[in-house]
Design an enzyme around this catalytic site. Structure first.
Site, short mmCIF file in Angstrom:
data_model
loop_
_atom_site.label_atom_id
_atom_site.label_comp_id
_atom_site.label_asym_id
_atom_site.label_seq_id
_atom_site.Cartn_x
_atom_site.Cartn_y
_atom_site.Cartn_z
N PHE A 47 20.07 5.37 -27.28
CA PHE A 47 20.36 3.96 -27.53
C PHE A 47 19.40 3.13 -26.69
O PHE A 47 19.47 3.15 -25.47
CB PHE A 47 21.81 3.56 -27.21
N ASP A 94 14.03 4.69 -19.55
CA ASP A 94 14.87 3.53 -19.85
C ASP A 94 16.08 3.60 -18.91
O ASP A 94 17.05 4.30 -19.18
CB ASP A 94 15.31 3.54 -21.32
N LYS A 125 20.09 -5.39 -17.83
CA LYS A 125 21.51 -5.49 -17.46
C LYS A 125 21.76 -5.99 -16.04
O LYS A 125 21.71 -7.19 -15.81
CB LYS A 125 22.18 -4.15 -17.71
#
Ligand SMILES: Cc1ncc(COP(=O)(O)O)c(C=O)c1O
Length: 414
Positions: free
Chosen positions: A141, A226, A255
């Site tokens: 994802f 990531d 985030k």
């Protein structure tokens, strides 16, 4: 109709249904707790998918944001501003890298990494124009844009959004042999989550990340990690890659970098890699804005203390130990995790992930299910041990476990 029902109905009528949220309407939040419009309190065990690592309304972060609001909030990159230099210098230093390319959302950082790797491939590695390949893992994802979903293996994320962007090769996560065969002379990057978050907190086999590091170094391919969800303290270290002593060529961050206040993401790498860009080749109106930089600078300062990483490691081993005890009662079929980050699979007899999430909500705990049976547990790193234990007690209650069963498992393990 109470306020919750009314607000949910209005949201349903006027928003695109891209999410299926639990029927709770949050009004305020503080630390690890949220309060809804009915005045009910909920322990947040999701932390905005790790965007809230430092908790809701963190005093230091809110103070940094408020101070910046009174100075300057946006300049665009047409001009310099006085927070930009420090942000880039300090973030690069935190990562042990040299340069930073700031963006806003996680998926933009991933898009930026794809562009970076391709340009590096053509300009530095010498890959023939238009031939660059990026190897990614199944069940990844990395976000929701058209290019990023082009290399997703999730049919819901992809269906009817084609035509897809070419140039990606997908191999099974954790399979070094498959990775080795997929890398060719036109491969410019391997893009991986060091722990797959949305897939259910999948930790790869020991040796996988070092193996990818070795392979990419050998074959002159960029290793892009990531760490948008796994990074910045969540796993008990600043970066999840550190658990295996791996330093990638490129970190993707997002985030928690925005402190749960503003979207801040970044591509962080060497001068050789990020040096491929010339003015006009990439950009963002909001990327690296003064407010984002001010909040992120405070995030970086907080991470420098090591306090949050240590908390995640300590509370995380407690959390995982308790979840393994729960698995011993037969309620869970799997427990995975690292630091204060766990994925649990609910045994089918005890309900789906969604049903368990709803039952937890009734008892004042908020989590989110994924892939049917899985629930992710990722509390803000500021959660107290007592609150975490209370949350675990609610989980045992919704799974119908009594103290005697728990004690039996504990005794059996002694
Ligand atoms: C590993 C990873 N990369 C990228 C993203 C996308 O981030 P955003 O939702 O900010 O675009 C996410 C979001 O969950 C993520 O977990």
């Amino acid at each position: 109709m109470n306020a919750t029902e009314r607000l949910v109905a209005v949201a349903d009528a006027h928003s695109a249904h891209t999410y299926d949220p639990l029927p709770v309407v949050v009004a305020t939040a503080d630390g690890a707790w949220m309060t809804d419009v009915e005045g009910r309190r909920f322990l947040d065990l999701l932390a905005g998918y790790s965007a809230l690592n430092f908790g809701h309304g963190n005093r230091r972060l809110v103070a940094a944001a408020k101070a910046q609001l009174d100075r300057v909030t946006l300049t665009s990159r047409a001009f310099h501003h006085d927070r930009f230099a420090a942000f880039c210098e300090e973030l690069a230093e935190l990562c042990g890298m040299e340069r930073v390319l700031p963006m806003n959302t996680g998926t933009e950082a991933v898009e930026t990494a794809v562009k970076t790797a391709r340009k590096w491939g053509y300009r530095v590695k010498g890959v023939p124009t238009g031939m660059a390949k990026i190897v990614v893992a199944g069940n990844n994802f990395h976000g929701r844009t058209t290019t990023v979903i082009s290399f997703s293996t999730d049919s819901e994320a992809r269906a009817d959004f084609g035509p897809y962007t070419p140039g990606f090769e997908i191999v099974p996560y954790g399979d070094l042999t498959a990775m080795r065969s997929a890398v060719t002379e036109n491969t410019v990057a391997v893009l991986l989550e060091p722990i797959q978050g949305e897939a259910g907190v999948l930790v790869p086999p020991t040796g996988y990340l070092p193996g990818v590091r070795e392979l990419t170094r050998e074959r002159n391919v960029l290793f892009v990690a990531d760490e948008i969800q796994s990074g910045l303290g969540r796993t008990g270290r600043t970066f999840a890659c550190e658990h295996e002593g791996v330093v990638p060529d490129v970190y993707l961050l997002g985030k928690a970098l925005g402190g749960g206040i503003v979207p801040v993401s970044a591509v962080v790498s060497s001068a050789a890699v990020l040096g491929v860009f010339r003015p006009g080749e990439h950009g963002s109106t909001f990327g690296g804005n003064p407010l984002a930089c001010a909040v992120a600078l405070e995030v970086i300062a907080m991470l420098r203390s090591g306090e949050y990483q240590a908390r995640a490691a300590r509370l995380g081993s407690h959390l995982l130990r308790e979840l393994r005890v729960l698995a011993g009662t037969g309620r869970l079929t799997a427990v995975r995790g690292r630091g204060l980050w766990a994925g649990i699979d609910i045994a089918p007899a005890y309900g789906t992930g969604r049903e368990v999430s709803e039952r937890l909500m009734e008892r004042g705990v908020l989590v989110k299910d994924t892939h049917g049976a899985t629930i992710r547990i990722a509390p803000p790193l500021v959660v107290s041990e007592e609150d975490l234990d209370w949350g675990l007690a609610q989980l045992r209650a919704v799974l119908d476990v009594d103290d005697a069963q728990v004690e039996q498992v504990r005794t059996g393990r002694r």
